[in-house]
Design a protein around this motif. Sequence first.
Motif, short mmCIF file in Angstrom:
data_model
loop_
_atom_site.label_atom_id
_atom_site.label_comp_id
_atom_site.label_asym_id
_atom_site.label_seq_id
_atom_site.Cartn_x
_atom_site.Cartn_y
_atom_site.Cartn_z
N LYS A 61 -8.78 -19.19 67.79
CA LYS A 61 -9.38 -20.09 68.76
C LYS A 61 -10.18 -19.33 69.80
CE LYS A 61 -8.19 -24.00 71.74
NZ LYS A 61 -7.07 -24.84 72.28
N GLU A 62 -9.66 -18.16 70.21
CA GLU A 62 -10.33 -17.34 71.21
C GLU A 62 -11.69 -16.83 70.70
OE1 GLU A 62 -9.51 -13.09 73.52
OE2 GLU A 62 -7.84 -14.17 72.56
N TYR A 63 -11.76 -16.56 69.39
CA TYR A 63 -13.00 -16.03 68.80
C TYR A 63 -13.77 -17.11 68.04
CZ TYR A 63 -11.33 -11.32 69.88
OH TYR A 63 -10.91 -10.18 70.52
N ALA A 64 -13.50 -18.37 68.36
CA ALA A 64 -14.11 -19.49 67.60
C ALA A 64 -15.63 -19.42 67.62
CB ALA A 64 -13.62 -20.82 68.17
N ASP A 65 -16.22 -19.04 68.76
CA ASP A 65 -17.68 -18.99 68.85
C ASP A 65 -18.28 -18.01 67.85
OD1 ASP A 65 -17.57 -20.82 70.87
OD2 ASP A 65 -17.73 -19.35 72.49
N PHE A 66 -17.53 -17.00 67.47
CA PHE A 66 -18.03 -15.99 66.53
C PHE A 66 -17.65 -16.33 65.08
CE2 PHE A 66 -17.60 -13.90 70.58
CZ PHE A 66 -18.75 -13.13 70.68
N LEU A 67 -16.55 -17.10 64.91
CA LEU A 67 -16.04 -17.39 63.57
C LEU A 67 -16.61 -18.67 62.97
CD1 LEU A 67 -12.29 -16.58 64.27
CD2 LEU A 67 -13.74 -15.32 62.69
N ASN A 68 -16.90 -19.66 63.79
CA ASN A 68 -17.30 -20.97 63.28
C ASN A 68 -18.77 -20.99 62.87
OD1 ASN A 68 -14.71 -21.83 63.82
ND2 ASN A 68 -15.24 -22.76 65.78
N LYS A 69 -19.03 -21.75 61.82
CA LYS A 69 -20.41 -21.94 61.38
C LYS A 69 -21.13 -22.88 62.35
CE LYS A 69 -19.35 -21.40 56.45
NZ LYS A 69 -20.13 -20.18 56.24
N GLY A 70 -22.45 -22.85 62.31
CA GLY A 70 -23.23 -23.74 63.15
C GLY A 70 -23.13 -25.18 62.70
N ASP A 71 -23.55 -26.11 63.55
CA ASP A 71 -23.50 -27.54 63.20
C ASP A 71 -24.36 -27.84 61.98
OD1 ASP A 71 -21.84 -27.95 65.36
OD2 ASP A 71 -23.50 -28.43 66.73
N ASP A 72 -25.40 -27.03 61.76
CA ASP A 72 -26.28 -27.24 60.61
C ASP A 72 -25.78 -26.51 59.37
OD1 ASP A 72 -26.63 -24.72 61.56
OD2 ASP A 72 -28.84 -24.77 61.57
N GLY A 73 -24.56 -25.95 59.45
CA GLY A 73 -23.99 -25.24 58.29
C GLY A 73 -24.44 -23.80 58.18
N SER A 74 -25.12 -23.29 59.21
CA SER A 74 -25.60 -21.91 59.17
C SER A 74 -24.42 -20.94 59.30
CB SER A 74 -26.60 -21.66 60.30
OG SER A 74 -26.00 -21.95 61.56
N SER B 191 -21.81 -18.04 60.46
CA SER B 191 -21.25 -17.67 61.75
C SER B 191 -21.79 -16.31 62.17
CB SER B 191 -19.71 -17.60 61.67
OG SER B 191 -19.32 -16.51 60.85
N LEU B 192 -21.61 -15.97 63.46
CA LEU B 192 -22.10 -14.68 63.95
C LEU B 192 -21.42 -13.52 63.23
CD1 LEU B 192 -22.28 -15.42 67.78
CD2 LEU B 192 -24.20 -15.09 66.23
N PHE B 193 -20.12 -13.66 62.95
CA PHE B 193 -19.42 -12.59 62.24
C PHE B 193 -19.96 -12.42 60.82
CE2 PHE B 193 -15.15 -12.38 64.75
CZ PHE B 193 -15.81 -11.67 65.75
N GLU B 194 -20.25 -13.53 60.14
CA GLU B 194 -20.79 -13.44 58.78
C GLU B 194 -22.17 -12.80 58.79
OE1 GLU B 194 -18.74 -17.23 56.48
OE2 GLU B 194 -20.38 -17.62 57.89
N ILE B 195 -22.97 -13.13 59.80
CA ILE B 195 -24.30 -12.51 59.92
C ILE B 195 -24.16 -11.01 60.18
CG2 ILE B 195 -26.41 -12.45 61.32
CD1 ILE B 195 -26.02 -15.48 61.76
#
Length: 479
Positions: free
Chosen positions: A364-377, A379-383
């Motif tokens: 949950k703490e790293y959600a901004d980096f783990l979650n995909k974008g609303d358009d399905g793009s 995540s920052l970690f995957e990039i």
Amino acid sequence: MGITKLMHIKQRKKGKMSAGLYNAIYYITNPKKTQNKRLIGGNCGRDEEMIYNKFMDTKKIHDKYDGRQGYHFVISFSPSESVSADLCMNIMADFMEEYLKNEYDAVYAVHDDQEHMHGHLIFNSVNSVTGKKYRYEDGDWEKYIQPITDKIAEKYGLSKLEFVSAAEEEKNIDWNKKIREDIKSCISMSEDYDDFKKKMQTIYDYGIREGFSKKYGTYIAYKPPGKSKAVRSYKLPRECQPYDISRRISLMHQHEIHVPIIKEYYFSNAFYKNRVSSFVRWDKMSIYQKDSLMKIYKAAKLYNRKLPSSWESERILNSINRSMLQYSFLMKHGIRTAEDMDAVMDDLNMALKNVNSSIRKCRKEYADFLNKGDDGSFSLFEIYEEAVTLKTLKEKEKISESEQQRLDEIERMLEENYVGEVYMDYHTRMNDMLREKHRIKKELRLARSSGKEFDERRQKQQEASREQQTDREEKNKKM
């Protein structure tokens, strides 16, 4: 019924074209599988380098380096046929002589590390006499090979061999079991984790790729020879996980296991790996501790006898190790009664609940980096992971123009150092928690198995005691 299968050894598209042949020779001549190379034969000697050089000299003489590098026969027998290692050696020698007629460089080896006895035969793709390349075509089994195997089976009083193609083998083989066995064998000859990965690639001819999963942490993707797709380690048992491989290699280089020594009614110090447990007199031990040590003692006595096969030795050694773990667990937590066991299990369940809660909070703490974008793009970690992969390819000069453009685009999207630091921080924290979760679950399994085994044994002893008491009472009545 025995089984025969034929596989071809391909030319490598990258690197040394004969690497597959080199690795296959090292695989079948593994000292751990062949009684320290006693179960090896052929017309090229027993040394791997000598065998490989003989194969390559023949290719050099006839100037035929490319294409298929060699062929690999496997002949295996059902455990019900009770084929010994020496008998299997005779069968492999007869088959090589009858089928190849000493016109091909060949090496055969018998592996006795599994319950079913089986032999491997590798021969050169180039005929050393004529210089022509070997070709297997449809119908060759029935026309040329089946009569030879039938003749050999009749000679030794065995059932006829059945042919299985490489394609059929891939469908039927238990890949998870094969990967576990190869990992176990590779660990036994590795110095450290990096050496393990290198040997899995060079000796066992595996494709190895490390990755990181948000759910499971660091993993290895294993691609064994003959399998079209890789298998990720988190889909396999715990002994195939990177952290457990490192642990097993490090323990292997520590002191050997010394089992407890029983003299009359007292135990000496009980050793486990390089750790010494507290000294406890036999008459001061609980029923749990007594039962655990007696299991170790009996299994060790059986292991020290001369056993008919290595797989049976391995089974007994595994039993010793399980018992040692149980004993270490009981002594560590001071478990003397069933109530002690229940209390320890409650503590472990609570600890498991807490670590699962910590894992959820971390994600949950790293959600901004783990979650995909609303358009399905992505995540920052995957990039970021994609950028790391592309940079690795760039360092090896294996990056295409389109991949370079993608790398430039990613570098513009990310503040590279910032995301990289966050990624490594998450990676470290998550792996630590997953290792702790694994440790707790392992202790819970030990608690359940120990409690169940000892309770069942105590119940049987109580029933036997009641029967004896009943018999005595009946005798007294008759008197």
